[in-house]
Design an enzyme around this catalytic site. Structure first.
Site, PDB file in Angstrom:
ATOM      1  N   HIS A 280       0.866  -1.186   0.000  1.00 29.16           N
ATOM      2  CA  HIS A 280       0.000   0.000   0.000  1.00 29.16           C
ATOM      3  C   HIS A 280       0.895   1.226   0.000  1.00 29.16           C
ATOM      4  CE1 HIS A 280      -3.784   2.104   1.901  1.00 29.16           C
ATOM      5  NE2 HIS A 280      -3.074   2.941   1.162  1.00 29.16           N
TER       6      HIS A 280
ATOM      7  N   HIS B 136       1.364   4.903  -2.371  1.00 28.46           N
ATOM      8  CA  HIS B 136       1.004   5.789  -3.483  1.00 28.46           C
ATOM      9  C   HIS B 136       2.289   6.445  -3.963  1.00 28.46           C
ATOM     10  CE1 HIS B 136      -3.326   5.544  -2.391  1.00 28.46           C
ATOM     11  NE2 HIS B 136      -2.812   5.346  -1.195  1.00 28.46           N
TER      12      HIS B 136
ATOM     13  N   HIS C 181      -9.464   1.064  -1.351  1.00 27.08           N
ATOM     14  CA  HIS C 181      -9.416   1.677  -0.027  1.00 27.08           C
ATOM     15  C   HIS C 181     -10.833   1.587   0.553  1.00 27.08           C
ATOM     16  CE1 HIS C 181      -5.605   3.278  -1.309  1.00 27.08           C
ATOM     17  NE2 HIS C 181      -5.472   4.091  -0.287  1.00 27.08           N
TER      18      HIS C 181
ATOM     19  N   GLU D  40     -11.268   3.423   6.043  1.00 22.30           N
ATOM     20  CA  GLU D  40     -10.260   4.347   6.592  1.00 22.30           C
ATOM     21  C   GLU D  40     -11.055   5.495   7.230  1.00 22.30           C
ATOM     22  OE1 GLU D  40      -8.065   6.631   3.656  1.00 22.30           O
ATOM     23  OE2 GLU D  40      -6.446   7.096   5.060  1.00 22.30           O
TER      24      GLU D  40
ATOM     25  N   ASP E 291       1.904   3.914   2.873  1.00 20.87           N
ATOM     26  CA  ASP E 291       0.862   4.772   2.283  1.00 20.87           C
ATOM     27  C   ASP E 291       1.455   5.956   1.506  1.00 20.87           C
ATOM     28  OD1 ASP E 291      -1.746   5.368   1.661  1.00 20.87           O
ATOM     29  OD2 ASP E 291      -2.331   6.070   3.640  1.00 20.87           O
ATOM     30  N   ASP E 292       1.733   7.054   2.198  1.00 21.54           N
ATOM     31  CA  ASP E 292       2.311   8.260   1.578  1.00 21.54           C
ATOM     32  C   ASP E 292       3.476   8.719   2.448  1.00 21.54           C
ATOM     33  OD1 ASP E 292       0.109   8.922  -0.543  1.00 21.54           O
ATOM     34  OD2 ASP E 292      -0.975   8.538   1.321  1.00 21.54           O
TER      35      ASP E 292
HETATM   36  N1  HPA Z   1      -6.611   7.337   1.411  1.00 22.18           N
HETATM   37  C1  HPA Z   1      -7.307   7.741   0.355  1.00 22.18           C
HETATM   38  N2  HPA Z   1      -6.736   8.274  -0.703  1.00 22.18           N
HETATM   39  C2  HPA Z   1      -5.419   8.412  -0.728  1.00 22.18           C
HETATM   40  C3  HPA Z   1      -4.642   8.005   0.334  1.00 22.18           C
HETATM   41  C4  HPA Z   1      -5.283   7.422   1.467  1.00 22.18           C
HETATM   42  O1  HPA Z   1      -4.674   7.004   2.469  1.00 22.18           O
HETATM   43  N3  HPA Z   1      -3.369   8.277   0.009  1.00 22.18           N
HETATM   44  C5  HPA Z   1      -3.375   8.811  -1.220  1.00 22.18           C
HETATM   45  N4  HPA Z   1      -4.612   8.893  -1.679  1.00 22.18           N
HETATM   46 ZN    ZN Z   2      -3.645   4.812   0.599  1.00 17.25          ZN
END
Ligand code: HPA
Ligand code: ZN
Length: 341
Positions: free
Chosen positions: A25, A27, A205, A208, A286-287
């Site tokens: 996971h 991006h 996703h 969350e 994630d990011d």
């Molecule tokens: N959630 C939803 N969209 C996203 C995320 C995330 O964690 N990271 C980048 N786009």
């Molecule tokens: Zn994500």
């Protein structure tokens, strides 16, 4: 006492470092470090509202998913040329190499770029070139997952899917990201049906910011193989039982969840609870440029704040290989390495 705990922490750090790991996971746009953002802005003559790295880091104060997404989409505007996407991806692979991540499955958001007039070909070619180089020079294997922006329409997602078809060989799966509220999985059912028909694997996703119904929706309407995040499954006991019995993996991102206030603190994170209930949970970044750490930092946070033990560490790493889109032989190879490492 202080010395002892620093020693123990260092030992755990070494254990985390030594294990071959897999990331599921991530991006690619979320790996844009402030230094590279400034460099590309200057090269491409893009005006940024920040004068230096410090100003960028100060801006990274989020109180929910949307406040992050606004800054993340603005940051991505510095990516213009094929070489920018290649450089971005290459820098991430160097981080993988440093963390001993041997396999990674990365998301990219084509609509973030095509909406600014950047060609789909430019984006995917840059990413693909870096991934090929990563395999040749660093021995890192990879898969690419194209994510649809769920705040945009299903028609736009369908057009994006059609644009990707000539690159099918480079793209293993499709996903769904961006703002969950008001954009439930069923909005994209036809798009995912078409993606499956064309041979893509599916993830989404869910759970969350959206509640547990988004998770069951992604499984039932989109036929996903794994759920990205999914931590709000804890609000529905029967769903948790289903995830455990059907062994549907969750790609959990601990540092992200705390930064975006899905949990108020790392001590409140539920990943180890889910693990001990038999769910196939995995650890991901994630990011990472926005959330303060790559894969090893995420594992270390679980050790520091949740007392993750060595058995749990190993199980989390094995889960990632198990949940990956590698073939059985490759999975077995890495799982054996983790067990014997
Ligand atoms: N959630 C939803 N969209 C996203 C995320 C995330 O964690 N990271 C980048 N786009
Ligand atoms: Zn994500």
């Amino acid at each position: 006492m202080e010395k002892l705990s620093a020693d123990i922490k260092n030992k755990m750090k070494t254990k985390i470092q030594k294990l071959p790991k897999c990331e599921l996971h991530l991006h690619i746009e979320g790996t844009l470090e402030p230094e590279l953002m400034l460099e590309l802005a200057q090269k491409n003559h893009i005006d940024l509202p920040y004068s230096d790295v410090e100003a960028i880091r100060i801006a990274y104060q989020f109180n929910n998913l949307q406040s992050f997404l606004d800054i993340y989409y603005a940051g991505a505007e510095v990516l213009i040329e094929e070489s920018d996407f290649e450089r971005l991806t290459w820098e991430y692979l160097l981080k993988c190499h440093k963390d001993n991540v041997v396999h990674t499955e990365i998301f990219f958001d084509p609509q973030t770029h095509t909406s600014r007039g950047i060609n789909f070909t430019t984006v995917i070619t840059g990413i693909h070139k870096a991934l090929k180089r990563g395999e040749a020079e660093l021995g890192i294997t990879s898969k690419v997952i194209m994510s649809f922006l769920r705040h945009l329409s299903a028609e736009e997602a369908m057009q994006t899917l059609e644009a990707a078809l000539p690159y099918k060989e480079w793209i293993t799966g499709v996903g769904l990201d961006s703002s969950e509220y008001g954009n439930p999985p069923e909005k994209f059912q036809a798009v995912f049906d078409r993606a499956i028909e064309k041979g893509f694997l599916c993830v989404a996703h869910a759970g969350e910011e959206g509640d547990a119904s988004y998770i069951s929706g992604a499984i039932d309407f989109l036929h996903v193989q794994r759920i990205d995040h999914g931590v709000r499954c804890i609000e529905d006991e029967s769903l948790m039982k289903r995830l455990a019995s059907e062994q549907i993996p969750l790609t959990v991102c601990p540092l992200s969840n705390v930064k975006l206030k899905v949990f108020q603190s790392m001590q409140e994170h539920n990943i180890l609870k889910l693990l001990d209930k038999g769910l196939v949970v995995t650890v991901n970044s994630d990011d990472p440029a926005y959330f303060g750490g790559y894969v090893n930092d995420n594992f270390l946070a679980l050790y520091e704040f949740l007392d993750m033990n060595e058995r749990q560490l190993r199980q989390l790493v094995i889960n990632s290989f198990k949940a990956s889109f590698l073939d059985k032989k490759q999975k077995d190879f890495w799982i054996e390495k983790v067990n014997s490492g």
